[in-house]
Design a protein around this motif. Structure first.
Motif, mmCIF file in Angstrom:
data_model
loop_
_atom_site.group_PDB
_atom_site.id
_atom_site.type_symbol
_atom_site.label_atom_id
_atom_site.label_comp_id
_atom_site.label_asym_id
_atom_site.label_seq_id
_atom_site.Cartn_x
_atom_site.Cartn_y
_atom_site.Cartn_z
ATOM 1 N N PHE A 70 0.835 -1.200 0.000
ATOM 2 C CA PHE A 70 0.000 0.000 0.000
ATOM 3 C C PHE A 70 0.870 1.251 0.000
ATOM 4 C CE2 PHE A 70 -2.157 3.334 2.554
ATOM 5 C CZ PHE A 70 -3.184 3.636 1.663
ATOM 6 N N TRP A 71 1.886 1.267 0.849
ATOM 7 C CA TRP A 71 2.774 2.426 0.931
ATOM 8 C C TRP A 71 3.430 2.685 -0.422
ATOM 9 C CZ3 TRP A 71 7.781 3.825 0.205
ATOM 10 C CH2 TRP A 71 8.171 5.063 0.736
ATOM 11 N N LEU A 98 -8.272 -0.741 0.301
ATOM 12 C CA LEU A 98 -9.114 0.020 1.223
ATOM 13 C C LEU A 98 -10.583 -0.407 1.279
ATOM 14 C CD1 LEU A 98 -7.614 3.518 0.391
ATOM 15 C CD2 LEU A 98 -7.122 2.090 2.395
ATOM 16 N N SER A 99 -11.095 -0.954 0.211
ATOM 17 C CA SER A 99 -12.508 -1.335 0.198
ATOM 18 C C SER A 99 -12.749 -2.501 1.153
ATOM 19 C CB SER A 99 -12.912 -1.686 -1.235
ATOM 20 O OG SER A 99 -13.412 -2.967 -1.348
ATOM 21 N N GLN A 105 -6.433 -5.949 2.053
ATOM 22 C CA GLN A 105 -6.915 -4.833 2.867
ATOM 23 C C GLN A 105 -5.928 -4.432 3.955
ATOM 24 O OE1 GLN A 105 -10.467 -5.511 5.228
ATOM 25 N NE2 GLN A 105 -11.235 -3.491 4.644
ATOM 26 N N VAL A 106 -5.675 -3.112 4.048
ATOM 27 C CA VAL A 106 -4.856 -2.581 5.132
ATOM 28 C C VAL A 106 -5.788 -2.088 6.229
ATOM 29 C CG1 VAL A 106 -2.835 -1.950 3.754
ATOM 30 C CG2 VAL A 106 -4.692 -0.307 4.009
ATOM 31 N N LEU A 114 -13.668 6.888 3.678
ATOM 32 C CA LEU A 114 -13.197 7.053 2.305
ATOM 33 C C LEU A 114 -14.132 6.271 1.389
ATOM 34 C CD1 LEU A 114 -10.702 8.348 0.836
ATOM 35 C CD2 LEU A 114 -9.775 6.045 0.780
ATOM 36 N N SER A 115 -15.012 6.957 0.742
ATOM 37 C CA SER A 115 -15.982 6.272 -0.115
ATOM 38 C C SER A 115 -15.514 6.325 -1.566
ATOM 39 C CB SER A 115 -17.350 6.941 0.008
ATOM 40 O OG SER A 115 -17.295 8.237 -0.553
ATOM 41 N N GLU A 116 -16.160 5.545 -2.378
ATOM 42 C CA GLU A 116 -15.784 5.494 -3.794
ATOM 43 C C GLU A 116 -16.037 6.823 -4.498
ATOM 44 O OE1 GLU A 116 -16.424 1.935 -6.198
ATOM 45 O OE2 GLU A 116 -17.141 0.944 -4.372
ATOM 46 N N THR A 117 -16.871 7.686 -3.926
ATOM 47 C CA THR A 117 -17.143 8.975 -4.578
ATOM 48 C C THR A 117 -15.899 9.852 -4.657
ATOM 49 O OG1 THR A 117 -17.888 9.898 -2.476
ATOM 50 C CG2 THR A 117 -19.596 9.023 -3.944
ATOM 51 N N ILE A 118 -14.989 9.730 -3.688
ATOM 52 C CA ILE A 118 -13.753 10.516 -3.707
ATOM 53 C C ILE A 118 -12.883 10.146 -4.916
ATOM 54 C CG2 ILE A 118 -12.361 8.985 -2.258
ATOM 55 C CD1 ILE A 118 -11.122 11.477 -0.996
#
Length: 181
Positions: A70-71, A98-99, A105-106, A114-118
């Motif tokens: 992820f980093w 993130l989902s 997943q972290v 943090l939603s998918e809209t961002i």
């Protein structure tokens, strides 16, 4: 190769984290190499492709390789140009790390907000707070265990054996003669 597969295969170049005012890597440890440099800081470890490889190997055994992946993905994301490419990579990071259905997943605070809209309006630092959380998790948890691990210690031992080998000493003497004449 897709971007995430490249990441998983370790196909990205080293990341420079800290620069001086002229944009050069800033480190009092620039002359150190390998495990000696890795032991100075997590930043130094993450600047070295071999260090990242060994750290990933260690994290895989601890079932937390997704943290460094992820980093690295976030570091690569920051360099992304173009809105469409940013949207694609942001979605890939979201879906991979993130989902709630993420394959790797972290565990970070705020990921539920943090939603998918961002993902529709991405920007280079959109994952920065989450990336910082993961960095600190690695720095204060995994990194110290890595420095005590067999992976690190065995690599350090093999480096020391190479440095002390007759071939290395002969090469050093030749170099010394060349530069001291």
């Amino acid at each position: 190769l897709s971007w995430s597969k490249s990441l998983l295969l370790g196909a990205f170049p080293p990341v420079r984290l800290i620069n001086d005012s002229e944009g050069h890597p800033s480190s009092s440890h620039q002359t150190l190499k390998g495990t000696s440099k890795w032991a100075t800081s997590l930043e130094s470890l993450l600047e070295d492709p071999e260090g990242v490889k060994r750290f990933r190997e260690f994290l895989k055994k601890e079932f937390s390789e997704e943290n460094v992946l992820f980093w690295l993905a976030c570091e690569e994301f920051k360099k992304t140009q173009g809105k469409k490419q940013m949207q694609e990579k942001a979605k890939e990071i979201y879906m991979t790390f993130l989902s709630s259905k993420a394959s790797s997943q972290v565990n970070v605070e705020g990921q539920s907000r943090l939603s998918e809209t961002i993902l529709e309006t991405p920007h280079p630092l959109m994952f920065q707070k989450l990336q910082d959380q993961i960095f600190n998790l690695m720095k204060y948890d995994s990194y110290s265990r890595f420095l005590k691990s067999d992976i690190f210690l065995n690599h350090k031992k093999s480096e020391e054996q190479e440095e002390n080998s007759p071939e290395a000493q002969t090469a050093a003497k030749r170099a010394s003669r060349i530069y001291n004449t």
